[in-house]
Enzyme design. Sequence first.
Site, PDB file in Angstrom:
ATOM      1  N   THR A 175       7.555  61.984 -54.052  1.00 53.62           N
ATOM      2  CA  THR A 175       7.780  60.566 -54.569  1.00 53.62           C
ATOM      3  C   THR A 175       7.054  59.761 -55.527  1.00 53.62           C
ATOM      4  OG1 THR A 175       9.226  60.614 -52.502  1.00 53.62           O
ATOM      5  CG2 THR A 175       9.010  58.504 -53.328  1.00 53.62           C
TER       6      THR A 175
ATOM      7  N   ASP B 119       5.323  64.903 -47.054  1.00 52.60           N
ATOM      8  CA  ASP B 119       5.588  65.656 -45.816  1.00 52.60           C
ATOM      9  C   ASP B 119       4.455  66.605 -45.381  1.00 52.60           C
ATOM     10  OD1 ASP B 119       7.880  64.523 -46.001  1.00 52.60           O
ATOM     11  OD2 ASP B 119       9.298  66.160 -46.600  1.00 52.60           O
TER      12      ASP B 119
END
Length: 427
Positions: free
Chosen positions: A83, A160
């Site tokens: 992101t 993540d």
Amino acid sequence: MAKAGDKVKVFYKKETIEGVLMPEEDSKFIFVKLDSGYNIGLKKSLVKKIDVVKVKKSVKSKSKKIASKKGLPKISILNTGGTITSKVDYSTGAVTAKFTPEEVLELFPAVRNIANIDAVMVRNIMSENMRFDHYNLMAKAVEKEVKKGVSGVIIAHGTDTLHYSSAALSFALEGINIPVVFVGSQRSSDRPSTDSLVNLVSATMFITQTKYKGVFLCMHENNSDNTCIVSSGTKVRKMHTSRRDAFRPINTPPVAIIDYEKKKIKKIAKEKKAVGKFQLKLFNPKLKVGMFKFHTNIYAEQLEPYKKFDALLLEAFALGQAQIIKQDAFMTENMKIGKLVKELARKMPVAVASQCIYGRIDMNVYSEGRELQKLGVIGNYTDMTPETAFIKLAWLLSNHKKNVRKLFSENIRGEISERSEKEGFLV
Ligand code: GLU
């Protein structure tokens, strides 16, 4: 009417605020990107008027080459995806995949006054797709920048598996003599609520204003937008699915706290010199290392597939327990589990980490732990996260094959704390 991307002047309460209008994210607020790159939210009910200063060009103008500023340190930003560097063009909906220094500065203008930036696109992938090959790729990319003489490297990465990568590079970059700082973001850079600017600028401040060497991770300290925690690359973990302050140091205090607003750094850990010569110690990408979580009502056959693996990390209960002792007639399966663990531990290194995340393994407290040790399971007295323990197993097997069982429980890159301190819990 002003549209997202337009340069605007907002008459707000008694102030006039100039910047670029951001896409709507909340029906009660408008968001404006200031020249520093910082996004502010303004209550719609208090906005008197919005003047469009310049309409957003629909054709993307080619960004100008940026001259480096004399006297500023050099920092390289390696992009791997996620992101943090994703940017959507709202007129076309396209996601930008290029990664030039000019584009980085466009996203993060506040960096311009702190350092001269170089930008390298290593990959553009979601971090759950990272493999040992990618760790090697990142380590080689860092080595290239070290040879250019940069003051530090920032690695932009999906969140993540950020903590797997920070552990992997902590091991792979042996004797690294500059700071290598991982940053991610929980909200993409073009969203009004993005955390990426503060994370990236704080990482830049950490590199330019301290003497720390090694691999670190820099993310929000809390849910407001003014401070970041720098954690050690081997002792940090994503502890929340979506909060900006999801990354917490585990079993250790933070390395430093960066006050983005006051431009101050609170150093907590000692600034140590690099140990030994800098060299790459890469991962063998062919290795199969498994991670197995014990749970209640377990069956021995769940462990069968690991017979074909090279190493296994067991996420055991609490201090290092698993179901290998029979206490009543319902537990006949436990004997089979014990037998299989023994068989696996004979064939390959089988190590233990705690499901509790916080705290230290002590397999001498309960008979199950003592029994596990007798079966050949290693890792007693360690306090690594399961992810760091998994990465360490793979790295030891890649670089110290004959000594895995001994080295797993020894501190190599700060991954095992000497003492368990109360400041290491829920920081
Ligand atoms: N799964 C994505 C990743 O980790 C989520 C986006 C992000 O967190 O940056 O790359």
